[in-house]
Design a protein around this motif. Structure first.
Motif, PDB file in Angstrom:
ATOM      1  N   THR A 174      -5.966   3.912  -9.385  1.00  0.00           N
ATOM      2  CA  THR A 174      -6.612   2.989  -9.608  1.00  0.00           C
ATOM      3  C   THR A 174      -8.227   3.542  -9.489  1.00  0.00           C
ATOM      4  O   THR A 174      -9.359   3.428 -10.660  1.00  0.00           O
ATOM      5  CB  THR A 174      -7.032   1.969  -8.825  1.00  0.00           C
ATOM      6  N   ASN A 225       3.689  -2.427  -8.204  1.00  0.00           N
ATOM      7  CA  ASN A 225       2.456  -2.159  -8.045  1.00  0.00           C
ATOM      8  C   ASN A 225       1.483  -0.986  -8.943  1.00  0.00           C
ATOM      9  O   ASN A 225       0.748  -1.295  -9.370  1.00  0.00           O
ATOM     10  CB  ASN A 225       1.716  -2.413  -7.038  1.00  0.00           C
ATOM     11  N   ARG A 226       2.525   0.279  -8.288  1.00  0.00           N
ATOM     12  CA  ARG A 226       2.063   1.415  -9.277  1.00  0.00           C
ATOM     13  C   ARG A 226       1.693   0.966 -11.070  1.00  0.00           C
ATOM     14  O   ARG A 226       1.079   1.606 -12.137  1.00  0.00           O
ATOM     15  CB  ARG A 226       2.502   2.705  -8.477  1.00  0.00           C
ATOM     16  N   ILE A 252      -3.761   3.488  -4.824  1.00  0.00           N
ATOM     17  CA  ILE A 252      -5.208   3.869  -4.977  1.00  0.00           C
ATOM     18  C   ILE A 252      -5.762   4.925  -5.561  1.00  0.00           C
ATOM     19  O   ILE A 252      -6.815   4.529  -6.328  1.00  0.00           O
ATOM     20  CB  ILE A 252      -5.690   3.500  -3.636  1.00  0.00           C
ATOM     21  N   LEU A 270      -8.281  -1.787  -4.020  1.00  0.00           N
ATOM     22  CA  LEU A 270      -7.942  -0.496  -5.322  1.00  0.00           C
ATOM     23  C   LEU A 270      -9.201  -0.010  -6.078  1.00  0.00           C
ATOM     24  O   LEU A 270      -9.208   0.198  -6.759  1.00  0.00           O
ATOM     25  CB  LEU A 270      -7.547  -1.363  -6.147  1.00  0.00           C
ATOM     26  N   VAL A 297      -0.906  -0.309 -12.764  1.00  0.00           N
ATOM     27  CA  VAL A 297      -2.059   0.088 -12.863  1.00  0.00           C
ATOM     28  C   VAL A 297      -1.924   1.679 -14.079  1.00  0.00           C
ATOM     29  O   VAL A 297      -2.328   2.005 -15.012  1.00  0.00           O
ATOM     30  CB  VAL A 297      -2.633   0.610 -11.756  1.00  0.00           C
ATOM     31  N   GLU A 354       0.548  -1.198   0.086  1.00  0.00           N
ATOM     32  CA  GLU A 354       0.207  -0.062   0.385  1.00  0.00           C
ATOM     33  C   GLU A 354       1.153   1.110  -0.172  1.00  0.00           C
ATOM     34  O   GLU A 354       0.369   2.586  -0.767  1.00  0.00           O
ATOM     35  CB  GLU A 354      -0.596  -0.285   0.825  1.00  0.00           C
TER      36      GLU A 354
END
Length: 634
Positions: free
Chosen positions: A186, A232-233, A183, A147, A236, A119
């Motif tokens: 997304t 993760n980033r 977050i 998300l 997206v 996160e």
């Protein structure tokens, strides 16, 4: 007996600096990590103590085997390093068959780069928190909820005329979002999927000091954690790029450059990556063996596409040559439509004449009134041709100049003001001190950013992608001080473009520095520019305040409320909660509050868009209006 053994363990661990914090406390998380990894150095120091060796090593046919599960249980027990509220909160974690993963051998979270979501939430510079990993298999529902698109709040529009409240979002707005960038990304997907031309980011460099830290975020990850954070980033962000057109630019230094390159190869296999060196600190940053003067830019672009546009050369870089052809196939007869006059008045080119008929043979220069007609005839009076045909020469008029020939006539030269970008960028305008720190200080009163990017380095990088797209959308989800937003504004001022920027930043300085800079540099100076500021709506602050103001009697009720919220305790079962209740009751009232706040603070409790009509969240009509306009809900 047990207390004496624990004293021996503490003594042994404190003999190694890596297991001791600045205030002299044992770093249990680091010990845990080395236990699970069977760290050679840890095992050696444990074996050096006979009592520890007797309790945690098993002799099998003369071979000592480390019982890491037993040792992990020992350092996790409340008897080891007691009187800390973390002894309670450490009980909250992933479980398998009724036991915690940290105490089992049959469940392993592999290298987190592969299967976890980090996160990475933080609001203030001093929040160097221990990051939370959500396993994609074991916590899929929690990840999905985390998300999901969120509700926006505190939306305001900044225009040249002033501030507007109670607004709807529209396509003409630039956008600034305060909130966790993973977050926020997304949430952006719902509106901007496949619409972003250029993503420019300056992520945390994962350095051990603040000298070269251009981003005031948790900058003390290890390599695997940093890669998880980035993976993760980037996954997206990739979805936001325009297919076959969109490009990503990532600033990085030597600490993670190689690791990032491997990550990009895996995530962007249908793209090509180019690493550019940029000299951003000509004075150098002193290292043990070298003085570092450069950092890097990764350009990630679709394979086989001409995405990086030509660079506009500075005046002193332009090299001029005759517009008139020479050598083979340079005669008038080789291309008849390239033989025409160029009209000059007072040393300036004012136009172009028609293609000359075949039976006409003019002189090099012919003057009629105030206009001189220049023909492509060389010093030996050989009729040649211009390098551009009559039907295309108007397009390159700005590249031409008049010059004097040795025979007394005047002629025309061409100097291209563009060229390919090189892989090493060296220019005084890229100096991060002069055009980063000092530049920023002229706009806002800033003491937070020790080494912001040069405005020209960011401008040139973004311009290379969006030069030919005046309506491009540029995204920066590590917004920092807002350099990329100002860079987009500068590019628009050069060609009258209407490019839009989207900035995401989760740190609190977004309101005191980033927003202030962007409003002053992009809104106040522009008639067209409108910028919307908004925040991801949080629902945790009220709960934290309730905890902090609670008396001893109400703490238990608050704890029960927290236990029932699946966003806060995503992995623990009711049975397990009952097991740790005894530990909680032994804490002092103050440590009870600390423990509960820590649980809430691990998840900022952003409100999901799916809950926008839930009365429990008491979402205002203004927030509903803006959120629904952003997600284009009618």
């Amino acid at each position: 007996m047990k207390e004496k053994l624990f004293d021996e363990i503490i003594k042994i661990l404190k003999s190694k600096e890596k297991y001791v914090s600045n205030d002299g406390e044992i770093l249990k998380a680091k010990v845990y990590e080395d236990v699970l990894n069977m760290d050679k150095e840890l095992i050696e120091i444990l074996l050096s103590n006979e009592e520890i060796k007797e309790n945690y090593f098993v002799d099998i046919d003369g071979i000592l085997v480390f019982d890491k599960q037993k040792f992990a249980w020992a350092i996790d027990s409340k008897e080891f390093l007691p009187d800390s509220y973390t002894a309670y909160t450490n009980k909250i974690g992933l479980t398998s068959r009724g036991n915690f993963i940290s105490q089992k051998n049959d469940v392993v979270l592999d290298f987190p780069y592969k299967d976890c979501v980090l996160e990475g939430g933080q609001d203030k510079d001093d929040q160097k928190r221990k990051e939370i990993f959500y396993n994609e298999t074991l916590a899929s529902s929690e990840i999905r909820r985390m998300l999901d698109p969120k509700v926006f709040t505190k939306a305001k529009r900044y225009t040249k005329e002033g501030l507007e409240d109670d607004i709807s979002f529209n396509e003409d707005d630039n956008l600034i979002i305060k909130g966790n960038n993973l977050i926020a990304l997304t949430s952006l997907l719902k509106r901007y999927d496949g619409k972003v031309k250029c993503i420019y980011i300056d992520p945390p460099y994962n350095t051990n000091n603040d000298t070269n830290n251009t981003f005031k975020y948790n900058n003390n990850f290890n390599h695997s954690t940093w890669l998880t954070f980035m993976k993760n980033r980037l996954e997206v962000a990739k979805k936001l790029l325009i297919p076959d057109e969109g490009a990503m630019i990532i600033a990085i230094d030597e600490n993670e450059q190689a690791y990032l390159g491997v990550l990009l190869d895996e995530l962007f296999n249908e793209y090509e990556s180019h690493m550019i060196t940029i000299v951003h600190n000509p004075r150098g940053i002193q290292g043990t063996n070298f003085s570092y003067t450069n950092e890097f830019l990764y350009f990630v672009i679709p394979k086989g596409k001409k995405i990086v546009q030509n660079r506009k050369l500075e005046e002193e870089e332009i090299e001029f040559s005759p517009l008139r052809n020479w050598g083979s196939e340079s005669l008038r007869t080789d291309a008849k439509n390239c033989f025409y006059p160029i009209l000059v008045k007072n040393g300036e080119i004012v136009g172009f004449g028609d293609v000359v008929k075949d039976d006409m043979h003019p002189r090099v220069n012919e003057t009629i009134g105030e206009i001189t007609y220049i023909y492509p005839i060389d010093i030996k009076k050989v009729e040649r041709k211009w390098r551009y045909a009559r039907n295309s020469v108007d397009e390159i008029k700005h590249l031409l100049r008049v010059f004097d020939r040795q025979d007394g006539n005047i002629d025309i030269q061409i100097g291209k003001d563009f060229g390919q970008y090189k892989t090493v960028w060296i220019d005084k305008k890229y100096d991060s001190n002069a055009y980063g720190k000092q530049w920023l200080n002229k706009i806002v009163d800033d003491k937070s950013f020790s080494f912001p990017k040069s405005i020209y380095a960011v401008k040139d990088a973004i311009f290379s992608i969006v030069a030919n797209d005046k309506k491009a959308i540029v995204l920066d989800f590590f917004g920092g001080s807002g350099t990329s937003a100002e860079a987009v504004s500068i590019i628009n001022s050069l060609d009258g473009g209407e490019r839009k920027f989207i900035i995401v930043e989760q740190m609190d300085y977004i309101k005191s520095i980033t927003l202030d800079r962007i409003v002053k540099s992009t809104v106040i100076d522009s008639e067209k520019s409108t910028t919307v500021y908004c925040e991801l709506m949080e629902n945790g602050n009220e709960l934290i305040r309730e905890i902090e103001n609670a008396d001893e009697e109400s703490i238990k009720n608050i704890k029960e409320k927290i236990y029932k919220d699946e966003r806060i305790i995503p992995y623990i079962t009711t049975e397990e909660l009952e097991k740790v209740d005894g530990d909680f009751e032994e804490l002092s009232p103050e440590d009870k509050k600390k423990a509960l706040v820590k649980l809430v603070d691990k998840n900022k409790l952003y409100v999901n868009y799916s809950d926008i009509d839930n009365a429990d969240y008491d979402i205002s009509e203004a927030d509903k209006k803006f959120t629904e306009s952003f997600y284009e809900v009618e």
